[in-house]
Design a protein around this motif. Structure first.
Motif, PDB file in Angstrom:
ATOM      1  N   THR A   1       0.835  -1.208   0.000  1.00  0.00           N
ATOM      2  CA  THR A   1       0.000   0.000   0.000  1.00  0.00           C
ATOM      3  C   THR A   1       0.866   1.252   0.000  1.00  0.00           C
ATOM      4  O   THR A   1       0.658   2.178  -0.795  1.00  0.00           O
ATOM      5  N   ARG A   2       1.831   1.293   0.909  1.00  0.00           N
ATOM      6  CA  ARG A   2       2.702   2.474   0.978  1.00  0.00           C
ATOM      7  C   ARG A   2       3.582   2.584  -0.261  1.00  0.00           C
ATOM      8  O   ARG A   2       3.850   3.690  -0.751  1.00  0.00           O
ATOM      9  N   ALA A   3       4.037   1.456  -0.772  1.00  0.00           N
ATOM     10  CA  ALA A   3       4.861   1.488  -1.983  1.00  0.00           C
ATOM     11  C   ALA A   3       4.075   2.049  -3.165  1.00  0.00           C
ATOM     12  O   ALA A   3       4.586   2.861  -3.942  1.00  0.00           O
ATOM     13  N   ALA A   4       2.821   1.629  -3.305  1.00  0.00           N
ATOM     14  CA  ALA A   4       1.979   2.135  -4.394  1.00  0.00           C
ATOM     15  C   ALA A   4       1.790   3.639  -4.269  1.00  0.00           C
ATOM     16  O   ALA A   4       1.851   4.375  -5.262  1.00  0.00           O
ATOM     17  N   ARG A   5       1.561   4.087  -3.040  1.00  0.00           N
ATOM     18  CA  ARG A   5       1.394   5.530  -2.827  1.00  0.00           C
ATOM     19  C   ARG A   5       2.691   6.278  -3.158  1.00  0.00           C
ATOM     20  O   ARG A   5       2.679   7.373  -3.717  1.00  0.00           O
ATOM     21  N   HIS A   6       3.817   5.676  -2.821  1.00  0.00           N
ATOM     22  CA  HIS A   6       5.125   6.313  -3.030  1.00  0.00           C
ATOM     23  C   HIS A   6       5.432   6.507  -4.518  1.00  0.00           C
ATOM     24  O   HIS A   6       5.980   7.532  -4.921  1.00  0.00           O
ATOM     25  N   VAL A   7       5.075   5.523  -5.344  1.00  0.00           N
ATOM     26  CA  VAL A   7       5.400   5.618  -6.776  1.00  0.00           C
ATOM     27  C   VAL A   7       4.242   6.157  -7.603  1.00  0.00           C
ATOM     28  O   VAL A   7       4.362   6.317  -8.824  1.00  0.00           O
ATOM     29  N   GLY A   8       3.110   6.420  -6.961  1.00  0.00           N
ATOM     30  CA  GLY A   8       1.970   6.993  -7.680  1.00  0.00           C
ATOM     31  C   GLY A   8       1.248   6.004  -8.552  1.00  0.00           C
ATOM     32  O   GLY A   8       0.707   6.380  -9.606  1.00  0.00           O
TER      33      GLY A   8
END
Length: 300
Positions: free
Chosen positions: A20-27
């Motif tokens: 979840t956080r990774a997806a948010r980080h890379v958009g």
């Protein structure tokens, strides 16, 4: 080559420890990140051990992370080399004849001391080797004693360097026969330099090639040692003479009006100098002996 978007998702997942956080980080969506990891695992096998609220890298995952870090470092090096943002940092490469190099190199080292991010790569070479090295892009900047006629090279005046006739201390030179008795101590540019100066002091002379050669040294800084020991005379640029420690063992013969070589700074003409090279040249031009209108060294 691996898809950079997949690698970006992978490194984000390792850093964030959460899809979840990774997806948010890379958009991207979480599904997109998961898909990228799946593509990578199809090629390299399992990369991550998924645990509750944590992720652990497998050996393959650790190897892939090292690869991603190497790419990141290479990217930073590339950007540093082509960036104009910090002109006083990075590598500047310069190839010059030895004599002018003896004046340039201390100044380059001073620039390094003042700007610790600067890295200087400097080599001594003959004029022909300087041309070849710059044409082959082995060095960005070069200095030669003539204006090149190769359209691939741009050149501009850097400074004037006087030539000098140097004999052993206590030797009086009045006639060409005095030089013939002494003999010539040659160096890589000696036969090219000598006629210009000797023609002024001894008009109509038969040429330095008719004088017995008493020695040769490839390092111009060492050519004066045999002269100091009374083994012959030489003709060389003034700075090479001034760099010689045993000044009391040699003598400069007055040849009248100075004969000077115009030293020219060269680089490839097809593209502009890097910001670093331009900055270094501008700094050198602010410092003696390379300020506008000066010779490479003083007359002392």
């Amino acid at each position: 080559m691996l898809n950079p978007h997949w690698l970006r998702s992978f490194t984000a997942l390792v850093e964030q420890r959460s899809f979840t956080r990774a997806a948010r980080h890379v958009g991207l969506t979480q599904a997109a990140v998961s898909q990228h990891i799946r593509y990578l695992e199809e090629q390299f096998g399992a990369l991550l051990i998924r645990r509750v609220r944590s992720l652990e890298l497998t050996p393959a995952g650790a190897a892939l992370l090292d690869y991603c870090n190497e790419i990141d470092e290479a990217d930073k090096r590339l950007r540093s080399k082509v960036s104009d943002a910090e002109a006083d940092k990075g590598v500047v490469s310069l190839i010059t004849p030895e004599s002018v190099g003896l004046a340039l190199y201390p100044l380059l080292l001073t620039l390094q001391q003042e700007h610790r991010g600067l890295i200087v790569c400097h080599r001594f070479a003959t004029d022909s080797d300087v041309l070849d090295a710059v044409l082959r892009k082995q060095y960005e900047l070069g200095v030669v004693s003539f204006e090149p006629d190769d359209a691939r090279l741009a050149s501009e005046p850097l400074a004037d360097e006087p030539l000098e006739l140097v004999v052993p201390a206590g030797i009086d030179v009045q006639n060409w026969s005095d030089l013939e008795r002494l003999g010539f101590i040659d160096h890589p540019d000696g036969v090219a330099m000598a006629p210009r100066l000797l023609a002024q002091r001894f008009p109509g002379n038969p040429g330095v090639r008719t004088v017995p050669q008493r020695g040769f040294h490839s390092e111009i800084a060492l050519v004066l040692e045999p002269v100091a020991r009374g083994l012959g005379f030489t003709v060389l640029p003034r700075h090479a003479r001034q760099a010689f420690a045993r000044a009391d063992a040699i003598r400069i013969v007055d040849c009248g009006t100075p004969v000077v070589e115009t030293l020219r700074l060269i680089h490839r003409a097809e593209w502009p100098l890097t910001a670093r090279a331009s900055w270094v040249v501008s700094q050198l031009r602010k410092r003696p002996p390379f300020t506008r209108g000066s010779v490479v060294v003083g007359s002392g």
